[in-house]
Write a protein that holds these residues in place. Structure first.
Motif, PDB file in Angstrom:
ATOM      1  N   TYR A 100       0.851  -1.191   0.000  1.00 47.76           N
ATOM      2  CA  TYR A 100       0.000   0.000   0.000  1.00 47.76           C
ATOM      3  C   TYR A 100       0.883   1.235   0.000  1.00 47.76           C
ATOM      4  O   TYR A 100       2.028   1.198   0.428  1.00 47.76           O
ATOM      5  N   TRP A 101       0.364   2.312  -0.475  1.00 51.82           N
ATOM      6  CA  TRP A 101       1.052   3.597  -0.475  1.00 51.82           C
ATOM      7  C   TRP A 101       0.693   4.321   0.808  1.00 51.82           C
ATOM      8  O   TRP A 101      -0.447   4.254   1.267  1.00 51.82           O
ATOM      9  N   GLY A 102       1.640   5.013   1.403  1.00 58.68           N
ATOM     10  CA  GLY A 102       1.423   5.655   2.692  1.00 58.68           C
ATOM     11  C   GLY A 102       0.234   6.589   2.737  1.00 58.68           C
ATOM     12  O   GLY A 102      -0.491   6.645   3.735  1.00 58.68           O
ATOM     13  N   SER A 103       0.002   7.308   1.646  1.00 62.06           N
ATOM     14  CA  SER A 103      -1.119   8.250   1.637  1.00 62.06           C
ATOM     15  C   SER A 103      -2.466   7.536   1.700  1.00 62.06           C
ATOM     16  O   SER A 103      -3.464   8.147   2.066  1.00 62.06           O
ATOM     17  N   ASN A 104      -2.496   6.248   1.371  1.00 59.48           N
ATOM     18  CA  ASN A 104      -3.749   5.499   1.474  1.00 59.48           C
ATOM     19  C   ASN A 104      -4.104   5.170   2.919  1.00 59.48           C
ATOM     20  O   ASN A 104      -5.210   4.732   3.202  1.00 59.48           O
ATOM     21  N   VAL A 105      -3.146   5.375   3.810  1.00 59.24           N
ATOM     22  CA  VAL A 105      -3.377   5.146   5.242  1.00 59.24           C
ATOM     23  C   VAL A 105      -3.505   6.467   5.983  1.00 59.24           C
ATOM     24  O   VAL A 105      -4.410   6.643   6.790  1.00 59.24           O
ATOM     25  N   THR A 106      -2.603   7.409   5.710  1.00 62.80           N
ATOM     26  CA  THR A 106      -2.540   8.633   6.514  1.00 62.80           C
ATOM     27  C   THR A 106      -2.944   9.905   5.791  1.00 62.80           C
ATOM     28  O   THR A 106      -3.073  10.946   6.438  1.00 62.80           O
ATOM     29  N   GLY A 107      -3.083   9.859   4.490  1.00 66.07           N
ATOM     30  CA  GLY A 107      -3.317  11.097   3.754  1.00 66.07           C
ATOM     31  C   GLY A 107      -2.002  11.781   3.479  1.00 66.07           C
ATOM     32  O   GLY A 107      -0.999  11.136   3.181  1.00 66.07           O
ATOM     33  N   GLY A 108      -1.978  13.093   3.620  1.00 69.77           N
ATOM     34  CA  GLY A 108      -0.774  13.865   3.351  1.00 69.77           C
ATOM     35  C   GLY A 108       0.320  13.629   4.378  1.00 69.77           C
ATOM     36  O   GLY A 108       0.125  12.961   5.396  1.00 69.77           O
ATOM     37  N   HIS A 109       1.473  14.212   4.114  1.00 72.28           N
ATOM     38  CA  HIS A 109       2.618  14.041   5.013  1.00 72.28           C
ATOM     39  C   HIS A 109       2.368  14.613   6.402  1.00 72.28           C
ATOM     40  O   HIS A 109       3.046  14.245   7.357  1.00 72.28           O
ATOM     41  N   ASP A 110       1.384  15.481   6.534  1.00 72.08           N
ATOM     42  CA  ASP A 110       1.084  16.053   7.849  1.00 72.08           C
ATOM     43  C   ASP A 110      -0.167  15.432   8.466  1.00 72.08           C
ATOM     44  O   ASP A 110      -0.674  15.900   9.472  1.00 72.08           O
TER      45      ASP A 110
END
Length: 176
Positions: A100-110
């Motif tokens: 999975y891509w990180g943004s699919n879990v947390t959204g943006g870097h912040d």
């Protein structure tokens, strides 16, 4: 080398050309991502079925009954992932696979959702378990868990560790 979106953007011929090129350059491991978003790959296949509201349902991978590469209806997204895995193996390359891509879990870097979060504690286990079970026999695969996002944002009272834990549990159960 990393070719994060190889599965999503390259055709079969493109996959083979890329991997053969990296082998010629003496690479031994290629980092890839199973899906970046839920749109179609180079063959027009989407990774997941959609709910009535149009949102991708990660608990329902879109699987065709056949693997006819000449027919988009029969050559599904996961057949293409299978092809990437087998081509890498044929060429003696390892794959470092990010499910999975990180943004699919947390959204943006912040931690601000810059789009719909696709993975949640409710669906993460099922998706990861399915992936692990499908690819448990792949001898040239190393699994990468995590991404370039922190798992929590205490200043915003956001904690994505439950989703990440469910992903890890599901992948481990599927692989075992």
């Amino acid at each position: 080398d990393t070719a994060w979106n190889l599965v999503g953007s390259a055709s079969r011929a493109g996959v083979t050309a890329y991997l053969e090129g990296r082998r010629a350059q003496r690479f031994n491991t290629i980092g890839i991502l199973l899906f970046r978003d839920t749109g179609p790959n180079a063959h027009g296949a989407e990774p997941f079925h959609r709910n009535a509201d149009g949102r991708a349902d990660l608990s329902r991978p879109r699987i065709a009954p056949d693997t006819n590469t000449a027919s988009p209806a029969d050559y599904d997204y996961w057949d293409h992932v299978d092809f990437v895995f087998s081509e890498a193996r044929r060429l003696g390359l390892n794959l470092l696979v990010l499910p999975y891509w990180g943004s699919n879990v947390t959204g943006g870097h912040d931690g601000t959702p810059d789009h719909e979060l696709l993975l949640t504690p409710e669906n993460a286990y099922h998706y990861a378990q399915w992936v692990g079970a499908r690819y448990r026999e792949a001898p040239n695969v190393l699994w990468l868990h995590g991404a370039n996002r922190p798992p929590e944002f205490p200043e915003r009272q956001l904690d994505f560790r439950p989703t990440i834990a469910r992903l890890a549990e599901g992948l481990a159960d599927g692989l075992n």
